[in-house]
Design an enzyme around this catalytic site. Structure first.
Site, PDB file in Angstrom:
ATOM      1  N   GLU A 209       0.794  -1.240   0.071  1.00 27.30           N
ATOM      2  CA  GLU A 209       0.074  -0.135  -0.092  1.00 27.30           C
ATOM      3  C   GLU A 209       0.773   1.196   0.122  1.00 27.30           C
ATOM      4  OE1 GLU A 209      -4.144  -1.632   1.987  1.00 27.30           O
ATOM      5  OE2 GLU A 209      -2.356  -1.463   3.330  1.00 27.30           O
TER       6      GLU A 209
ATOM      7  N   GLU B 159      -4.571  -9.835  -0.007  1.00 28.74           N
ATOM      8  CA  GLU B 159      -5.307  -9.773   1.205  1.00 28.74           C
ATOM      9  C   GLU B 159      -6.770 -10.097   0.754  1.00 28.74           C
ATOM     10  OE1 GLU B 159      -4.793  -6.119   3.307  1.00 28.74           O
ATOM     11  OE2 GLU B 159      -2.543  -6.224   3.156  1.00 28.74           O
TER      12      GLU B 159
END
EC number: 3.2.1.23
Length: 636
Positions: free
Chosen positions: A476, A544
């Site tokens: 991220e 994820e």
């Protein structure tokens, strides 16, 4: 050279006098020490003298001088987090930077491309400082040798002195930092001084979803190096296309005097192997002499045993190092495995000629009593939990783990996605909106060297582990030229693994240069189907998914069905393995109870967002683990 406090403010200063990263091999004086422990390592774990300062201005400036009076210092345990020892503020936070809403702070060289911000962290009201002192003597085996100090993990910026002399500086909290102590070492009465700042410019790229701690939180060792020493070991086991034979190439780096290196390879059960070289000569061992880069002759294996989760077969090599008088100086053992990882023209990933199916988890290092200070017992328990519940893969979210974890995964047959210590979430996502005006590293040349160094460290320390099938560029951090350069580094150095990065989903123009897989977070099954049925260019991986918070994880079947229908769907990593929560003694009930984000008066906070594991923080499995065991068991 003198230490400079302004290094904290400059992203282009991230290591000073730090030794290069290298393989994670151990070394011993002789084979008998394999069982008793190496005489060349001395632990400095335990009680240290300690001073806590709320700001850099309040630190004891000359504490590193040998005659400094530390009578007023406290005692702290190393390894450990400063905050869990009763100093500073315990704080959990997810995506934002910890100072948002309190202090205006932007990454250097972003909004203003041409200058630093003086005092950004070096004169900051929120930058706590830990000053550590340790006195030690040298064991007999260390005297007259080159002496190295190894910090396996320090959060976040580290200054080191020995006997009043400045030794070095390092950032990157989750990879080892080593420094040469030899010029200033004494046989007795050495005074080691370590200063740890909670924040530096590294804080902009260490914005992981976790409790924010500081301090020396992994092991500290001093290491003695013999007159000739193997500093690096590069093992390249390559199976042939038939997967029944292969070749082994080994290169070492030898420091000090030229030496003779004797190599022996054994099978999994310890029997010495007979192999051949390219000239057909039969080898049970071989020797090479030299210093610097020393390469052994290629060894050919006729009957190969492959490493896989089903059969994690590990060969054993031993290198003995002799001086000019044929005196044994050191012995280096290492376990290695043969396996292939291929992304083929059908856009499917294969391991050992079998389609890869990831039944994975994301795993933070965690202990409910000690935070990210975890033990071998914790690691072994996690391995057993994975094996018992058909979990075959771990993403080391979002940083390199302790050194033993990689060997444990080799032995257990757990695939690894080895992630870099990189997350800059708060620089591009603001209150849920994608707004990368001051994203780092981005395309910023001033941040490039720091992230390439993190990629290099991750690669060099763990390059010999067969369990690693993906390098992950980080988490991220949006995407840009700097992350593309990280991928280029891995591709240049390693053709035996693939590269993963999810954040390139935000910059599709870079997809041909970043990540071998289409990786998304929490994507809906119907959107995955739409991708897979639209002539995709890459296989799909959920880095994820399933986010196990509260009574979650009820929809695994909808993802599991994709595995049978779409070969290019390669599974995923559940978020996450274990809750991040801490035991706190409740005076009302007189019980130790688990506390989460928001329970430590640390506003702002993401509250129970730290509790989204398949296990509670005390390693008690949640009911959702039954779901995982069942569905992951369908594609073992």
């Amino acid at each position: 050279m003198q230490a400079n406090l302004q290094w904290l403010d400059d992203p282009e200063v991230f290591r000073v006098n730090q030794l290069p990263a290298h393989s994670d091999h151990h070394y011993y004086h002789d084979t008998a020490e394999f069982k008793t422990g190496s005489r060349f390592i001395k632990s400095l774990n335990g009680a240290w003298r300690f001073n806590f300062a709320k700001t850099p201005a309040e630190r004891p400036v000359d504490f590193y001088q040998p005659d400094f009076d530390a009578t007023d210092f406290d005692t702290i345990q190393v390894p450990g987090h400063i905050e869990l020892a009763g100093y500073g503020q315990i704080q959990y936070i997810n995506t934002l930077y910890p100072w948002e809403g309190k202090i205006y702070r932007r990454p250097p060289y972003t909004l203003n491309q041409d200058q630093l911000t003086p005092g950004l962290f070096s004169d900051a009201a929120d930058n706590t400082v830990g000053s550590y002192l340790k006195t030690f003597d040298l064991d007999d085996a260390f005297k007259g040798q080159r002496i190295i100090i190894q910090f396996q993990g320090v959060e976040e910026a580290l200054y080191v002195w020995l006997n009043g002399h400045f030794i070095g500086y390092a950032e990157d909290s989750f990879t080892p930092s080593e420094f040469d102590l030899t010029p200033y070492i004494q046989d007795q009465g050495n005074v080691l001084a370590v200063r740890v700042y909670k924040r530096s410019t590294a804080a902009f790229i260490e914005d992981q979803d976790m409790f924010r701690f500081s301090g020396i939180f992994r092991d500290v060792n001093i290491l003695a190096e013999p007159a000739s020493h193997i500093t690096d070991l590069d093992i390249r086991p390559v199976p042939n296309a038939n997967l029944k034979s292969g070749e082994l190439n080994i290169t070492t780096k030898v420091t000090g005097e030229p030496a003779t290196l004797a190599l022996t390879v054994k099978d999994h059960d310890g029997r010495v192997l007979t192999v051949k070289d390219h000239d057909g000569r039969v080898l049970t061992s071989q020797t090479q002499t030299g210093s610097g880069s020393v390469t052994f002759d290629t060894m050919l294996f006729d009957q190969l045993h492959l490493w896989s989760p089903q059969t994690p077969y590990l060969y054993q090599l031993t290198i003995e190092v002799y001086d000019a008088d044929h005196q044994l100086l050191e012995v280096v053992p290492y376990q290695f495995g043969f396996r292939t990882v291929e992304l083929r023209d059908d856009k499917v990933i294969y391991v050992n000629n079998k389609r890869l199916v990831i039944n994975g988890v994301n795993r933070h290092e965690w202990n409910a009593h000690t935070g990210r200070v975890i033990s071998m017992a914790d690691m072994r328990a996690d391995i057993q939990t994975m094996l018992a519940n058909n979990i075959n893969a771990d993403r080391t979210c979002h940083y390199p783990d302790q050194l033993p974890w990689y060997q444990l995964c080799d032995e257990a047959g757990i695939y690894l996605m080895a992630e870099n210590n990189l997350e800059s979430h708060g620089s591009w996502q603001k209150i849920g909106a994608i707004e990368p005006s001051y994203n780092v590293p981005g395309d910023n040349p001033h941040w490039l060297a720091a992230v390439i160094d993190r990629a290099r460290s991750n690669y060099e320390w763990f390059k010999n582990h067969p369990s690693i099938i993906f390098w992950s560029l980080g988490n991220e951090s949006y995407a840009g030229e700097d992350i593309a350069a990280m991928q280029a580094f891995y591709k240049e150095h390693d053709d035996s693994r693939l590269v993963h990065y999810e954040g390139v989903v935000h910059t599709p123009e870079l997809k041909d240069r970043i990540s071998d897989v289409e990786s998304r977070m929490y994507e809906k099954p119907q959107n995955i189907v739409a991708y897979l049925e639209d002539n995709p260019t890459k296989p799909f991986l959920d880095c994820e998914y399933m986010h196990d918070m509260g009574n979650s994880l009820g929809g695994m079947q909808s993802y599991n069905d994709l595995i049978d229908k779409y070969p290019m769907y390669q599974g995923g990593f559940i978020w996450d393995f274990i809750d991040q929560a801490l035991f706190v003694h409740d005076p009302i009930t007189d019980q130790d109870v688990l506390r989460y984000g928001g329970d430590f008066d640390e506003r702002h906070s993401d509250y129970e967002f730290s509790g989204d594991g398949l296990m509670f923080a005390d390693r008690t499995p949640k009911p959702a683990m039954q779901e995982v065991k069942y569905y992951y068991g369908l594609h073992k």
